[in-house]
Design a protein around this motif. Structure first.
Motif, PDB file in Angstrom:
ATOM      1  N   ASN A 250       0.845  -1.192   0.000  1.00 45.39           N
ATOM      2  CA  ASN A 250       0.000   0.000   0.000  1.00 45.39           C
ATOM      3  C   ASN A 250       0.881   1.243   0.000  1.00 45.39           C
ATOM      4  O   ASN A 250       1.608   1.507   0.956  1.00 45.39           O
ATOM      5  CB  ASN A 250      -0.909  -0.011   1.230  1.00 45.39           C
ATOM      6  N   LEU A 251       0.795   2.031  -1.079  1.00 41.88           N
ATOM      7  CA  LEU A 251       1.620   3.229  -1.211  1.00 41.88           C
ATOM      8  C   LEU A 251       0.896   4.487  -0.755  1.00 41.88           C
ATOM      9  O   LEU A 251       1.475   5.577  -0.768  1.00 41.88           O
ATOM     10  CB  LEU A 251       2.062   3.395  -2.676  1.00 41.88           C
ATOM     11  N   GLY A 358      20.472  10.108  -3.717  1.00 42.12           N
ATOM     12  CA  GLY A 358      19.135   9.594  -4.031  1.00 42.12           C
ATOM     13  C   GLY A 358      18.755   8.354  -3.257  1.00 42.12           C
ATOM     14  O   GLY A 358      17.633   7.859  -3.400  1.00 42.12           O
ATOM     15  N   ALA A 359      19.665   7.834  -2.435  1.00 46.99           N
ATOM     16  CA  ALA A 359      19.351   6.650  -1.631  1.00 46.99           C
ATOM     17  C   ALA A 359      18.344   7.007  -0.546  1.00 46.99           C
ATOM     18  O   ALA A 359      18.236   8.167  -0.124  1.00 46.99           O
ATOM     19  CB  ALA A 359      20.618   6.087  -1.000  1.00 46.99           C
ATOM     20  N   ILE A 360      17.588   6.004  -0.093  1.00 45.99           N
ATOM     21  CA  ILE A 360      16.618   6.180   0.988  1.00 45.99           C
ATOM     22  C   ILE A 360      17.121   5.409   2.209  1.00 45.99           C
ATOM     23  O   ILE A 360      17.397   4.205   2.116  1.00 45.99           O
ATOM     24  CB  ILE A 360      15.224   5.658   0.592  1.00 45.99           C
ATOM     25  N   ALA A 361      17.253   6.087   3.338  1.00 43.42           N
ATOM     26  CA  ALA A 361      17.728   5.452   4.568  1.00 43.42           C
ATOM     27  C   ALA A 361      16.533   4.952   5.364  1.00 43.42           C
ATOM     28  O   ALA A 361      15.600   5.716   5.636  1.00 43.42           O
ATOM     29  CB  ALA A 361      18.545   6.444   5.394  1.00 43.42           C
ATOM     30  N   VAL A 362      16.550   3.657   5.736  1.00 46.18           N
ATOM     31  CA  VAL A 362      15.416   3.077   6.443  1.00 46.18           C
ATOM     32  C   VAL A 362      15.882   2.122   7.532  1.00 46.18           C
ATOM     33  O   VAL A 362      17.040   1.689   7.567  1.00 46.18           O
ATOM     34  CB  VAL A 362      14.483   2.288   5.487  1.00 46.18           C
ATOM     35  N   LEU A 370      10.332   4.370   6.043  1.00 50.47           N
ATOM     36  CA  LEU A 370       9.487   3.556   5.157  1.00 50.47           C
ATOM     37  C   LEU A 370       8.473   4.414   4.401  1.00 50.47           C
ATOM     38  O   LEU A 370       8.157   4.132   3.240  1.00 50.47           O
ATOM     39  CB  LEU A 370       8.776   2.464   5.953  1.00 50.47           C
ATOM     40  N   ASP A 371       7.942   5.467   5.035  1.00 53.02           N
ATOM     41  CA  ASP A 371       7.006   6.359   4.343  1.00 53.02           C
ATOM     42  C   ASP A 371       7.703   7.081   3.193  1.00 53.02           C
ATOM     43  O   ASP A 371       7.121   7.258   2.111  1.00 53.02           O
ATOM     44  CB  ASP A 371       6.430   7.380   5.325  1.00 53.02           C
ATOM     45  N   MET A 372       8.954   7.491   3.420  1.00 50.64           N
ATOM     46  CA  MET A 372       9.708   8.174   2.373  1.00 50.64           C
ATOM     47  C   MET A 372       9.958   7.233   1.188  1.00 50.64           C
ATOM     48  O   MET A 372       9.882   7.641   0.017  1.00 50.64           O
ATOM     49  CB  MET A 372      11.040   8.680   2.931  1.00 50.64           C
ATOM     50  N   LEU A 373      10.225   5.961   1.493  1.00 52.77           N
ATOM     51  CA  LEU A 373      10.432   4.975   0.431  1.00 52.77           C
ATOM     52  C   LEU A 373       9.155   4.779  -0.370  1.00 52.77           C
ATOM     53  O   LEU A 373       9.184   4.720  -1.607  1.00 52.77           O
ATOM     54  CB  LEU A 373      10.896   3.652   1.046  1.00 52.77           C
ATOM     55  N   ALA A 374       8.013   4.685   0.320  1.00 59.20           N
ATOM     56  CA  ALA A 374       6.731   4.529  -0.374  1.00 59.20           C
ATOM     57  C   ALA A 374       6.442   5.734  -1.255  1.00 59.20           C
ATOM     58  O   ALA A 374       5.954   5.587  -2.389  1.00 59.20           O
ATOM     59  CB  ALA A 374       5.614   4.322   0.644  1.00 59.20           C
ATOM     60  N   ASP A 375       6.739   6.942  -0.761  1.00 59.43           N
ATOM     61  CA  ASP A 375       6.515   8.157  -1.553  1.00 59.43           C
ATOM     62  C   ASP A 375       7.363   8.153  -2.822  1.00 59.43           C
ATOM     63  O   ASP A 375       6.898   8.564  -3.897  1.00 59.43           O
ATOM     64  CB  ASP A 375       6.848   9.401  -0.722  1.00 59.43           C
ATOM     65  N   ARG A 376       8.616   7.696  -2.713  1.00 60.58           N
ATOM     66  CA  ARG A 376       9.496   7.666  -3.883  1.00 60.58           C
ATOM     67  C   ARG A 376       8.961   6.685  -4.937  1.00 60.58           C
ATOM     68  O   ARG A 376       8.941   7.001  -6.137  1.00 60.58           O
ATOM     69  CB  ARG A 376      10.906   7.242  -3.454  1.00 60.58           C
ATOM     70  N   LEU A 380       7.362   7.327  -8.829  1.00 60.76           N
ATOM     71  CA  LEU A 380       7.762   6.594 -10.035  1.00 60.76           C
ATOM     72  C   LEU A 380       6.558   5.947 -10.697  1.00 60.76           C
ATOM     73  O   LEU A 380       6.461   5.874 -11.926  1.00 60.76           O
ATOM     74  CB  LEU A 380       8.799   5.523  -9.673  1.00 60.76           C
ATOM     75  N   GLN A 381       5.655   5.441  -9.870  1.00 64.90           N
ATOM     76  CA  GLN A 381       4.460   4.791 -10.409  1.00 64.90           C
ATOM     77  C   GLN A 381       3.612   5.776 -11.215  1.00 64.90           C
ATOM     78  O   GLN A 381       3.139   5.465 -12.307  1.00 64.90           O
ATOM     79  CB  GLN A 381       3.622   4.204  -9.275  1.00 64.90           C
ATOM     80  N   LYS A 382       3.450   6.969 -10.680  1.00 62.81           N
ATOM     81  CA  LYS A 382       2.611   7.951 -11.357  1.00 62.81           C
ATOM     82  C   LYS A 382       3.290   8.553 -12.579  1.00 62.81           C
ATOM     83  O   LYS A 382       2.640   8.932 -13.548  1.00 62.81           O
ATOM     84  CB  LYS A 382       2.243   9.084 -10.387  1.00 62.81           C
ATOM     85  N   GLY A 383       4.608   8.632 -12.536  1.00 63.68           N
ATOM     86  CA  GLY A 383       5.313   9.286 -13.626  1.00 63.68           C
ATOM     87  C   GLY A 383       5.175  10.789 -13.501  1.00 63.68           C
ATOM     88  O   GLY A 383       4.721  11.318 -12.476  1.00 63.68           O
TER      89      GLY A 383
END
Length: 470
Positions: A250-251, A358-362, A370-376, A380-383
């Protein structure tokens, strides 16, 4: 003399001596060269009672080790009552045979150790077929060495097929049996792989897909469970995951992706296993985005990331990639301590972020990042987002509901059985609408034409052919 019959080697609770020959091009941990082999041996269930290291410019042909070290190893085996010697190198059949003859002890190399672990962990039909194929391919050139001990058998009933005893006749029979078994297994595997290829391709068309990849024990399964409803086996040991598990992630905002967790990578993975497990990596080949998970608390994390990228290059996985710096809670804990005796990480979090823009620290354990990773991934999904006027038929309840729930609708207008929705939307969402059967106009133009003409045109990608089908 101890029995060195290799037909039923088991490492469970067996006393083991670890041996590593360091060559000039060695990629091992300089501070602890046998660390990874130690972890592999413990994963296999061995009881480690001794270790030996030798630096050589080139390995000695017959025994890999130098003559003096072989004598030293023989003494260690006797003193420690070891039942097996595990080399962190790949040995030839002749070298294994020679070492066993000189030490009177079972000898296995890194490849056979990893095969043993994979065999014990394989639970799915596909993984079991792949492991058995790899084992047979490893065993086939070693049959002569495996049968050599039977040449000394005298008296008693004949051994072998019919009345023929051991020797060249039995060796040829075994070779034929191995080839026949390999042929049957490969045929079964092709059927399983064909079904899986269709499933993976369909999932990519129906959903936005993300794949977790990384070195073994980087925390991929723990991260997978934190991002989805879970179910992946997570354990602090090497190769806890052999198959592939896929769950919905779930994003937020009504959006989701299909996330896959698959087998971890390792340096010097036996080539038979690489070939056998390539189909398992199809989730990686076909994923829209790859999440490269790195255990930042590991002192060898940089080399591990290099290994992962090398494997991805070898299977031509060149899609969007996000480096995920995992276990940052553990990284902070280790870097705040002092003491030369600690196996300290080579980089701080700040240094990682500088080295990997550009890396995501989790932390999969605490949930940080994890929220920041989902946002990234959602971005990308939306373009590229654009504000447009979509026109759909009012009878297309599914399509209208999709736009209302999954995009930012600014205005609505209902005219002659159609709804005009001014909304902020991405290319991928348009593609999902079309994939669901909706007829859509974008600013009065057919959606397909609008996408092709002026909507964030995507470069054409060559259709990927899974490596095992090439």
């Amino acid at each position: 003399m101890k029995d060195t019959d290799r037909s039923d080697i088991t490492l469970q609770q067996e006393k083991a001596i670890l041996v590593g020959v360091l060559l000039p091009d060695s990629r091992r941990d300089a501070n602890d060269p046998l660390r990874e082999l130690r972890e592999l041996a413990r994963t296999a269930g061995s009881n480690i009672v001794g270790e030996m290291i030798q630096s050589l410019k080139v390995p000695r042909g017959q025994t890999y080790l130098g003559k003096g070290k072989v004598e030293q190893l023989k003494e260690m085996i006797g003193e420690l009552e070891a039942g097996v010697v595990i080399f962190d190198n790949e040995l030839s059949p002749r070298q294994i045979q020679s070492l066993e003859e000189q030490t009177s002890c079972k000898i296995i190399d890194r490849s056979e150790l990893i095969l043993d672990i994979f065999a014990n962990r394989a639970t799915t039909k596909q993984a079991q077929l792949q492991v058995e194929i790899a084992q047979l391919q490893y065993t086939a050139p070693r049959l002569r060495a495996m049968w050599s001990h039977l040449g000394q058998v005298t008296g008693g009933a004949p051994i072998g097929v019919g009345t023929r005893g051991p020797g060249e006749q039995q060796l040829e029979v075994d070779r034929r049996l191995v080839q026949q078994r390999l042929s049957r297994l490969k045929s079964q595997l092709e059927e399983v792989q064909a079904r899986r290829t269709r499933q993976v391709q369909k999932r990519r068309l129906d959903h936005f897909t993300a794949g977790l990849v990384g070195y073994t024990n980087a925390g991929k399964s723990t991260l997978f469970n934190a991002l989805t409803e879970g179910g992946a086996h997570a354990s602090d040991r090497l190769f806890a995951t052999l198959g592939t598990r896929v769950e919905r992630w779930n994003l937020g905002g009504g959006n989701s992706a299909m996330l896959s967790d698959t087998v971890g990578f390792i340096r010097d993975l036996p080539h038979h296993l690489v070939a056998s497990f390539r189909s398992t990596l199809e989730e990686t080949i076909f994923a829209h985005v790859l999440l490269l998970v790195v255990d930042t608390s590991d002192s060898e994390a940089e080399q591990h990331l290099d290994t992962v990228r090398s494997v991805l290059d070898s299977i031509e996985a060149d899609q969007e990639q996000i480096v995920v710096l995992n276990k940052i809670d553990r990284l902070r804990e280790l870097t705040e301590r002092t003491g030369a005796h600690l196996d300290r990480p080579k980089r701080t979090l700040e240094q990682w972020m500088e080295a990997e823009p550009g890396a995501i620290a989790v932390s999969a354990t605490t949930g940080e990042g994890l929220d920041m990773l989902a946002d990234r991934v959602l971005a990308l999904q939306k373009g590229m987002l654009r504000t447009v006027r979509l026109t759909l038929e009012l009878s297309d309840s599914r399509g209208v509901d999709f736009v209302e729930k999954r995009t930012e609708v600014i205005d609505r207008e209902y005219v002659d059985g159609h709804v005009h929705l001014t909304t902020v939307i991405g290319r991928r969402q348009i593609e999902e609408l079309l994939g669901g059967g909706s007829r859509v106009l974008i600013d009065g133009i057919e959606a397909v034409e609008a996408l092709r003409r002026d909507w964030d045109p995507k470069p054409e990608r060559a259709t990927r052919i899974p490596p095992h089908l090439r």
